[in-house]
Design an enzyme around this catalytic site. Structure first.
Site, PDB file in Angstrom:
ATOM      1  CG  ASP A  72     -50.879 -33.419 -20.078  1.00  0.00           C
ATOM      2  OD1 ASP A  72     -50.137 -32.228 -20.595  1.00  0.00           O
ATOM      3  OD2 ASP A  72     -51.474 -33.216 -19.140  1.00  0.00           O
TER       4      ASP A  72
ATOM      5  CG  ASN B  42     -46.898 -23.536 -12.515  1.00  0.00           C
ATOM      6  OD1 ASN B  42     -45.841 -23.575 -11.777  1.00  0.00           O
ATOM      7  ND2 ASN B  42     -46.956 -23.174 -13.910  1.00  0.00           N
TER       8      ASN B  42
ATOM      9  CG  HIS C  57     -44.324 -19.647 -12.522  1.00  0.00           C
ATOM     10  ND1 HIS C  57     -45.094 -20.284 -13.671  1.00  0.00           N
ATOM     11  CD2 HIS C  57     -44.676 -18.532 -12.724  1.00  0.00           C
ATOM     12  CE1 HIS C  57     -46.120 -19.676 -14.068  1.00  0.00           C
ATOM     13  NE2 HIS C  57     -45.903 -18.607 -13.630  1.00  0.00           N
TER      14      HIS C  57
ATOM     15  CG  ASP D 290     -39.464 -24.197 -12.630  1.00  0.00           C
ATOM     16  OD1 ASP D 290     -40.291 -24.519 -13.627  1.00  0.00           O
ATOM     17  OD2 ASP D 290     -38.887 -23.026 -12.603  1.00  0.00           O
TER      18      ASP D 290
ATOM     19  CG  ASP E 151     -48.276 -30.242 -17.896  1.00  0.00           C
ATOM     20  OD1 ASP E 151     -48.097 -29.940 -19.273  1.00  0.00           O
ATOM     21  OD2 ASP E 151     -49.224 -30.678 -17.292  1.00  0.00           O
TER      22      ASP E 151
END
Length: 869
Positions: free
Chosen positions: A489, A497, A502, A506, A532
């Protein structure tokens, strides 16, 4: 005979007096007539501009100009209410004495401000109001309105109504006693309010109509663009299909080689700009150029042995390539091309270069290249993909052409008959191959999409579960084999983010997937679970240490800086590891659950590390959950002991302030100190609730504290910066302070220095509001190295409370200089400075020697903490 008649003196005086009265009457009558005419002309002009107005702002200005001709209206404003939101605004404001309300009261919204004043009173009553200073004071005393702005002589407000609903208020006021409003002014204002209502209604309808027209036009435009795109896509598809047919037909024609390749070039040029193009073929370890077309080089290159040119590079990689100037130069710098043969380099003027290997008979036998010079067409990835597709057919055509030429040489007498039959078979075979290849491509793409993550291209959860099941079955059949499951994680994904959006998030996930792939073997499985979270199956590991080494490699790789949206960011990874051999009864769900628990344990240890799951960890996770519930219940029910640590004058030992400290005894008998309780509250996101517990205790026991320590003793309280994260939380803090039973003049609230530097602007804005409540503000844990001294110069603070580490290391010479710097800085800015962690007489004496006056710690407790019963 004298005919003059002489009147008596009494009659003559009476006649003069009557004449003067009549003249005075006529003069007044003429003045009234002139004023009536001015009023009539002005009202007529207002009616005309109301009919012709195209902008409400221009209409308001015109009304103000004409109104000033009739009555004293230098102080004039119009307030309107939005139908949908119910908010009040000031579309027009003019005042010779006061500034705009938003400047006078910046901490309040215009709507709330006007709603609480006399303007809001007219909104609520829906009736005209002519008010003098005495009546204004009466409304204030009865609580109907607030006292806002400067005191005026008279105030006249008339509601603007639309279908019995008050949509606005028209206001004039005067500060001068010689200017007085009456019934005439009231009637004029009512007349103008009717016109404003009509203009507002008409312009609102016009605006709605224009918005509807604009929306419909936008919809039609979008529909047209969509249709146009579909037509363009259809045309491109037809062009591609036609080109493929032409290539297929070309391979069956008995053309000369030069004409054959020239025809291929024409077909390619119909699909993409190809003014600069060549075809290279490998024959007997030599590179031939059967076709060459260039804007700058008229003479084609001669055949040569295979060397280290750009063409040979793409042939060796066997991959289609789109290169720009920088990419070509990078290959040159890396000595991958033109190192031993720099004379072959003709790329100095090339802007872009596309090379597609030609697979003939299953092997790379040639290359199709298309390139452009400056100020020419800019090739994109779609062009490369199109050329890749077409190149397959070109390679087939070349292969057939070569076969046909060879067949012609070897079988010249039978050429015509064989070619006729071959042409028919080739056409049928080409059609079948095209259909089969197309269907296989579609099936392969659908299968790939169903099994892979659309963003990173990694296997998705379905593939992971399937491979995990296979791995479990394998380990059950082969008891000595084992594998490891890594649950990964990202630690700062949400921050990046939320900060950059976003799209940047990405990019972070895509780059992370590449880094993770580089850390594992080919037989391992890397999958994205979602968000994530990533999972890795390490297949056939010999030792547990192998998984740990790979985890360390992953953590080190993820910790390297990321470049996202031209900004450098650092992330981190927390990893949970579960091994298949720990329990033969493992299922996919239990393995994933164990790895997930281990990952969360890694996060709780400070992130950026890995944890191996074991049975103790599973039990610990359950205990942590139960402990969190117990701690939450303790806060809800206020099961804490609250002590008060004194802050003293280090020389006189006089208590000048007190600070509440918490203690807690858990059900397992473990004792928790104040700092540990604060850490737990931060961990479980309960810091604001813990502050509420302390406030409730202080509200109840504050009279007793004043009797014990004296009414002048300051009360220090550390407040979590979580209160400043949102408007809702900060509003709750303000209400808690405002409604508390404490003497706010004796209250000093402290905020942590580390939290201040993370969100400096929010703290500055909040500090201004808190100081307006009469509360002093301080910075605690100062000296940890988070903030610069310049921050202190523009913060509305009064106190600095140093970190305990400053006092605990005070015997070091360098630390003494640093402590003296803090003291001099605070004195220069006129701040009170408090030393914390004064836990021994030696520390106390050293601080006094440096010049510190106030301190707190174990040495200042008078042998025990003060506690209220």
């Amino acid at each position: 005979m004298n005919t003059d008649i002489t009147l008596p003196p009494e009659l003559e005086m009476s006649s003069n007096s009557a004449l003067k009265k009549k003249i005075s009457y006529l003069t007044n009558l003429n003045a009234q007539y002139q004023r009536s005419k001015v009023i009539q002309d002005t009202l007529l002009a207002i009616s005309n501009i109301a009919t012709e107005a195209t902008s409400i702002d221009n209409f308001y200005r015109s009304v103000h100009i004409y109104l000033k001709a009739l009555i004293p209206a230098d102080n004039f404003f119009i307030a309107t209410k939005d139908i949908a939101t119910g908010l009040i605004c000031l579309p027009f404001f003019a005042d010779e004495k006061d500034s705009h309300p938003s400047d006078l009261y910046p901490q309040e919204t215009i709507s709330d401000l006007l709603e609480s004043g006399i303007t809001g009173y007219v909104f609520r009553q829906g009736k005209p109001l002519l008010c003098n200073n005495t009546e204004f004071e009466t409304l204030i005393n009865t609580g109907e309105i607030r006292d806002l702005g400067s005191t005026c002589h008279q105030w006249l407000g008339v509601p603007i109504k639309n279908q019995d609903r008050v949509s606005g208020v028209l206001v004039v006021q005067t500060y001068k006693e010689q200017h007085t409003y009456g019934e005439l002014e009231l009637e004029l204002m009512v007349f103008i309010s009717h016109h404003i209502s009509g203009v507002m209604d008409r312009l609102l309808h016009q605006e709605q109509l224009e918005q509807a027209i604009e929306q419909r036009t936008k919809e039609l435009s979008n529909a047209y663009d969509k249709l146009k795109a579909e037509v363009l896509e259809r045309v491109k598809a037809e062009q591609l299909q036609k080109a493929l047919f032409e290539i297929a037909d070309l391979s069956s024609m008995s053309e000369h080689k030069a004409q054959f390749y020239a025809s291929l070039h024409k077909i390619i040029s119909k699909l993409i700009p190809a003014q600069n193009c060549f075809i290279a073929l490998i024959e007997s370890s030599k590179l031939l150029f059967p076709f060459y077309e260039s804007m700058h080089y008229a003479v084609p290159p001669t055949s040569r042995p295979l060397k280290d040119g750009l063409t040979e590079y793409v042939l060796s990689t066997k991959k289609p390539t789109l290169l720009g100037v920088k990419e070509i130069q990078a290959l040159i710098d890396e000595r991958l091309i033109y190192h031993s043969t720099p004379e072959l380099n003709k790329t100095s003027k090339i802007k872009q270069w596309m090379g597609i290997p030609l697979f003939i008979a299953g092997e790379v036998k040639g290359l199709l290249a298309v390139y452009s010079y400056e100020n020419q067409y800019n090739y994109r990835q779609q062009d490369l993909e199109l050329l890749i597709f077409v190149s397959q057919h070109i390679a087939t055509a070349i292969e057939r052409k070569q076969a046909a030429d060879t067949f012609k040489i070897n079988h010249e007498l039978l050429e015509e008959k064989v070619f006729e039959r071959t042409q028919a078979l080739a056409a049928t075979n080409q059609h079948l191959q095209t259909e089969i290849a197309h269907r296989k491509n579609i099936e392969a793409q659908l299968t790939y999409d169903a099994q892979h993550d659309s963003l990173t291209g990694l296997p998705n959860r379905n593939v992971l579960i399937d491979r995990l099941n296979q791995a479990l079955k394998h380990t059950r059949r082969h008891g000595q084999d084992s594998f490891a499951l890594l649950f990964i994680d990202l630690d700062r994904f949400k921050v990046i983010n939320d900060t950059l959006g976003h799209m940047a998030g990405d990019q972070l996930l895509i780059e992370t997937a590449k880094r993770l792939n580089a850390c594992i073997r080919d037989n391992d499985t890397l999958a994205r679970m979602g968000g994530d979270e990533f999972v890795i199956i390490l297949d056939s590991i010999a030792r547990e240490s192998d998984a740990q080494e790979i985890s360390e490699r992953i953590i080190q790789s993820i910790a390297m800086p990321y470049w996202i949206a031209n900004n450098q960011f650092t992330a981190g990874a927390s990893i949970g590891i579960a091994f298949s051999h720990q329990n033969s009864q493992h299922t996919t769900e239990t393995l994933l659950k164990h790895a997930d628990k281990a990952m969360y344990q890694a996060k709780s240890k400070g992130k950026g590390c890995y944890v191996v799951f074991n049975e103790e960890l599973g039990a610990m996770a359950q205990c942590n959950k139960e402990f969190e519930q117990e701690f939450t219940s303790a806060i809800d029910n206020q099961h804490f002991s609250i002590h008060f640590q004194p802050i003293i004058d280090l020389e006189s030992k006089h208590v000048i302030a007190i600070e509440p400290y918490l203690e807690w005894q858990s059900q397992n008998g473990k004792h928790y100190t104040h700092n540990k309780i604060i850490d737990l509250a931060k961990k479980y996101q309960l810091a604001m609730h813990l502050d509420g517990v302390i406030f409730n205790y202080l509200n109840t026991h504050y009279p007793q504290l004043q009797r014990q320590y004296g009414a002048e003793t300051q009360l220090h309280m550390r407040i979590s910066s979580q209160h400043l994260k949102s408007k809702f939380s900060f509003r709750g803090l303000k209400n808690t302070i405002r409604t508390s039973q404490l003497d706010l003049s004796c209250l000093v609230v402290f905020f942590d220095e580390a939290s201040l530097t993370k969100d400096l602007q929010s703290h500055i804005n909040a500090f201004k509001v808190i100081t307006d409540l009469g509360v002093e503000i301080g910075i605690c844990e100062y000296g940890c190295g988070y903030s610069s001294l310049t921050h202190l110069s523009y913060l509305p603070i009064s106190s600095l409370k140093l970190a305990s580490s400053v006092s605990q290391n005070i015997q070091q010479s360098q630390q003494q200089k640093l402590a003296l710097t803090y003291l001099l800085t605070a004195q220069a800015l006129e701040y009170d400075v408090y030393a914390c962690g004064v836990n021994s007489p030696v520390i106390q004496q050293q601080l006094v020697a440096i010049g510190y006056q106030f301190g707190q710690g174990h040495c200042c407790h008078f042998n025990s903490l003060n506690k209220l019963d």
